[in-house]
Design an enzyme around this catalytic site. Sequence first.
Site, PDB file in Angstrom:
ATOM      1  N   CYS B  89     125.095  72.951  38.052  1.00  0.00           N
ATOM      2  CA  CYS B  89     123.822  72.266  37.914  1.00  0.00           C
ATOM      3  C   CYS B  89     123.504  71.622  39.249  1.00  0.00           C
ATOM      4  O   CYS B  89     124.089  70.610  39.605  1.00  0.00           O
ATOM      5  CB  CYS B  89     123.906  71.210  36.818  1.00  0.00           C
ATOM      6  N   LEU B  90     122.583  72.247  39.976  1.00  0.00           N
ATOM      7  CA  LEU B  90     122.250  71.738  41.293  1.00  0.00           C
ATOM      8  C   LEU B  90     120.727  71.668  41.373  1.00  0.00           C
ATOM      9  O   LEU B  90     120.045  72.656  41.126  1.00  0.00           O
ATOM     10  CB  LEU B  90     122.794  72.705  42.350  1.00  0.00           C
TER      11      LEU B  90
END
Lengths: 474, 174
Positions: B89-90
Amino acid sequence: MIMSTTVNEIRNAVLLLSNPYWELPTPGTTVTNITAKHSDITYSTRISGNITVLAPRTTPDTGGLLYVPDLPPDDVCAKRAEPFVPASVVRLSGLPPTDNYNLIALAPWISSTCSKKYMDAASRAPIRALIFYRPNNSSATPPHATSAVWEINGSTRWRAKSPYLVFAVPGLAGQNMMRQLSLYSGDVTEVPFAQNISEIYAPYTGDYVRIWTDLDVSTTGALFGIWVYFLIIIAVLIAIISGTSLTMHLAQVGRRVSLRRRVISGDVNLEAMGIRRVTVPMTEIQKFPLYTYRYEPSESGATPREPPETLRRSPSNSAHAQDPPEDAGEKQSHPQHTGSRTPLAIATDPQPICTICLEHFQNRTTVIREIPCGHIFHPECIDEFLGEVSSLCPICRASMLPKRYCPKITNDMVRREFAIRRFRHTTRYEDGQETPPVSAREHGPALDGLPMEDGGEALPRRWRRLRSRVFPGY
Amino acid sequence: MASQKRIAKELADCTTNPPAGMSISLANDSDVHKWHVVLDGPPDSVYAGGKFGIIVSLPSEYPFKAPVVTFATRIYHPNITNDSLGNICLSILKPENWKPASRLLAVLEAVRALLIEPQPDDPLEGRIADEYRRERKEFEKNAKTYVTRYAKGPVKFDVLAAAAAAAPASNTSS
């Protein structure tokens, strides 16, 4: 439910029943309607109008063989009826087996007691209807159904209880039917015009001739009432459904219009909010100016960015064509940018490469396109990006959409925008004046983690708290 | 076309001047759309000493669409799924945040920064995030166990093989 049964017409006809053995009805039984073929040699009558329905019942529009119900021979009513009912009239014993034929009973209304007895006797046979007439009554119309003359034991309750249709015909018509019924009660040799019938039909001696009564009954009341009832229900349902759908449709139209207004006014940026990818119309992209890239460090030491030189590639671009070519590379001096739109910030940093393809611009060679936020790209790179991928600047994410431009608003966009607004409101409420939590900041305005369907997480916490107070354990 | 050119440029940048603690190669020399990155666990993090395989898949629309970055090596981290998929999750990789001006170098730097400083407020593994916030000691112990179990020795990029190898281990760990 109130029924209004009307007997429109009574049609009497004479039938020739060919089976001599009524005790053994066979499929070979033939019935001939003599009246239909030779009305001149048989009895027939039509009574229309002037019929008073006493006990309205829904009955199939059909007829039956006419007969007079039997009263016990020693009954006082049988004696009293003798002047009106000839001894030779058709009785139940003179009819074919009743599981093959329907019956219609005929009886004089002598007194209420005797009428009761006639009705009781009639109900022992499968009759379709009972016809009463008042003997010695020459009026053209039988008394009205509510008249006291039709009372039995001082009331007209019997009319509601009768299992079959009961109606009255004028006295003379009834007397005539009774007389004919007495004529057509024996076998084929005993009826009127027996000679002619024998000549034409060559019947067996055992064949019988009887009167058939057809009833034309319309029970408008019952059927009409039921139909009206159903129609009303259906109409109400349709009205409710279409009303609801119309209301929802109008509400949706209203919300779409409202969102459209906010998009046009610039309050809502559909793409920056992550609601929907928007692209810029190619005609708008073509309006962004083209320049030749120039990079010449000035003496002041401050690295100027590319001093763009107008290329006048598209003469149709009027807004741009009026603009004199400029050597000074300051963005602020481009009136068509600051005038036509209000970018958040004008980029003035040096931009030696196109950030889409990462190619270096060649001084005085490369043609570049400058978009309203001041960033420059190869025209082929930025045109494809704005025209097919996104309306936001690839570098600063400023919107490149023309002013007052709005794509087609769908209901889904309205829903998502509403959910985001609600979520933001909740976040603001929970955090007071503080900065939003890291997750909100990380997600930016897009909030893609926001569940749209169940709303479990998106439900305002305040509302959940209230709900758990009202419904403990929910 | 433009995509190929840009990727080649970025690859050249990354290989000639590799970011700290990373070595970058192509999964297949003929395909510039799939990169294999070996990331050394940042020295000042719980992942120090481990070698993590990262697969970077570049869509054909790159740079208009964001690259897909996954961990081929299992890792105990709040923002990386604790399974054989290794999704990350970026925020800069999210479709609504991705800008063509973003570079893979920046993406890889962001991944490295995520190892140094996890973001428990925006987790993919809620349980690990809770543990990270409340019982930091326990988290560090678990993370180090994962490093010794999965991130030592040669890096495997074959996701399926990694999954097969990891399957019995995940049973015991959970």
